[in-house]
Structures are given as structure tokens and as C-alpha cells.
Design an enzyme around this catalytic site. Structure first.
Site, PDB file in Angstrom:
ATOM      1  N   SER A   1     -32.122  51.104 -59.799  1.00 26.58           N
ATOM      2  CA  SER A   1     -32.815  50.585 -60.986  1.00 26.58           C
ATOM      3  C   SER A   1     -31.889  49.672 -61.569  1.00 26.58           C
ATOM      4  O   SER A   1     -30.758  49.902 -61.652  1.00 26.58           O
ATOM      5  CB  SER A   1     -33.268  51.459 -62.031  1.00 26.58           C
ATOM      6  OG  SER A   1     -34.031  50.905 -63.145  1.00 26.58           O
ATOM      7  N   HIS A   2     -32.185  48.834 -62.563  1.00 27.23           N
ATOM      8  CA  HIS A   2     -31.305  48.116 -63.556  1.00 27.23           C
ATOM      9  C   HIS A   2     -30.762  48.832 -64.510  1.00 27.23           C
ATOM     10  O   HIS A   2     -29.628  48.646 -64.971  1.00 27.23           O
ATOM     11  CB  HIS A   2     -32.049  46.821 -64.008  1.00 27.23           C
ATOM     12  CG  HIS A   2     -32.288  45.763 -63.004  1.00 27.23           C
ATOM     13  ND1 HIS A   2     -33.442  45.665 -62.092  1.00 27.23           N
ATOM     14  CD2 HIS A   2     -31.763  44.484 -63.108  1.00 27.23           C
ATOM     15  CE1 HIS A   2     -33.252  44.657 -61.459  1.00 27.23           C
ATOM     16  NE2 HIS A   2     -32.325  43.845 -62.014  1.00 27.23           N
ATOM     17  N   SER A   3     -31.546  50.195 -64.761  1.00 34.26           N
ATOM     18  CA  SER A   3     -31.221  50.878 -65.942  1.00 34.26           C
ATOM     19  C   SER A   3     -30.865  52.354 -65.440  1.00 34.26           C
ATOM     20  O   SER A   3     -31.535  52.954 -64.651  1.00 34.26           O
ATOM     21  CB  SER A   3     -32.182  50.847 -66.959  1.00 34.26           C
ATOM     22  OG  SER A   3     -32.075  52.186 -67.688  1.00 34.26           O
TER      23      SER A   3
ATOM     24  N   LEU B   1     -36.891  46.254 -59.324  1.00 36.63           N
ATOM     25  CA  LEU B   1     -37.345  44.960 -59.121  1.00 36.63           C
ATOM     26  C   LEU B   1     -36.259  44.010 -59.051  1.00 36.63           C
ATOM     27  O   LEU B   1     -35.121  44.403 -59.057  1.00 36.63           O
ATOM     28  CB  LEU B   1     -38.183  44.486 -60.518  1.00 36.63           C
ATOM     29  CG  LEU B   1     -37.658  44.789 -61.726  1.00 36.63           C
ATOM     30  CD1 LEU B   1     -36.953  43.601 -62.228  1.00 36.63           C
ATOM     31  CD2 LEU B   1     -38.512  45.457 -62.604  1.00 36.63           C
TER      32      LEU B   1
ATOM     33  N   SER C   1     -33.286  41.770 -58.923  1.00 38.85           N
ATOM     34  CA  SER C   1     -31.894  41.865 -58.289  1.00 38.85           C
ATOM     35  C   SER C   1     -31.496  43.345 -57.707  1.00 38.85           C
ATOM     36  O   SER C   1     -30.651  43.314 -56.760  1.00 38.85           O
ATOM     37  CB  SER C   1     -30.813  41.558 -59.362  1.00 38.85           C
ATOM     38  OG  SER C   1     -30.424  42.407 -60.395  1.00 38.85           O
TER      39      SER C   1
END
Length: 130
Positions: free
Chosen positions: A11-13, A71, A73
Site C-alpha cells: 500500500s501507499h500507506s 493502486l 505506483s
């Protein structure tokens, strides 16, 4: 029972990945190797190549690894890691992040093989909420 398929949540986070991990750990029991790669190396929003690679290695117990990115990148980063370190037993799956993770973990906890876990994650896309 054979070693279960490992699951990697990308995840980005870091907080999002950790939160989803908490959810699926409670659903899938502690038998499924789970690893997260959330955020950048310095804790910002983004995706880290090194964290993804380390998470794959951490989740690998010899039965294969399913990589679920959220999602954008994170997908590109996961693909780059897999292109640089090609393995037939590590698969990136195009599935909804939460629903796909739940389906993958539940299926892996049953002792299913890699392809069955991949299919379960993908099929989560077709589950209606209403």
C-alpha cells in the site's frame, strides 16, 4: 498440512497496510504468513521497492506468495520487484485490496495451493456488496 501460501499487502500507506493486516489476521488465523510493505522507507506516503522485496521474503514459507497492491505506483513497484527477482511461485494479483486480501487469506488458511489462492483473490472482484 503443507505450508500455507504467504500474502503480501502493498500500500501507499503503512497505516492502511497495517490496518488491513490486523483485519485479515483475525479472519485467517495465525497460520497464514502475512507481510506488509506500506509507505516509503522514511515513512511517507508512497511505495518502497526495498520494503516490497523484504515483505515477499518475509511471507515466503515455500508454498508461494500472493502480492496484493492497492493502486497506481504500488502496482508498478511490485511489478518492478518481480521483474528484477523473477520467481514462478510469487504472483501479483489484480484484485480489490480489502476484499481480495480477505479472500486470499481465508483460502490460504484452508491449505489451498498458490493458484487457488490467486483465483480466490481475483474472484473477490465479483462479489456484490448490495
Amino acid at each position: 498440512m503443507n505450508n500455507p501460501v504467504g500474502i503480501v499487502l502493498v500500500s501507499h500507506s503503512a497505516e492502511l497496510a497495517a490496518g488491513l493486516r490486523l483485519l485479515v489476521e483475525q479472519i485467517g488465523s495465525d497460520t497464514v504468513p502475512l507481510a506488509t510493505a506500506g509507505g516509503t522507507d522514511d515513512g511517507r506516503i508512497g511505495t518502497s521497492y526495498d520494503l516490497v522485496l523484504a515483505a515477499i521474503q518475509q511471507a515466503d514459507r515455500g508454498a508461494g506468495v500472493v502480492v496484493l497492491p492497492d493502486l497506481g505506483s504500488s502496482v508498478l513497484t511490485a511489478r518492478t520487484v518481480m521483474e528484477d527477482h523473477p520467481r514462478t511461485d510469487v504472483t501479483i494479483v489484480d484484485a480489490p485490496f480489502v476484499e481480495g486480501a480477505v479472500a486470499a487469506v481465508v483460502t490460504a488458511a484452508s491449505g489451498a495451493d498458490l493458484q487457488t489462492v490467486v483465483t480466490a483473490a481475483k474472484e473477490a472482484r465479483n462479489v456484490l456488496k448490495l
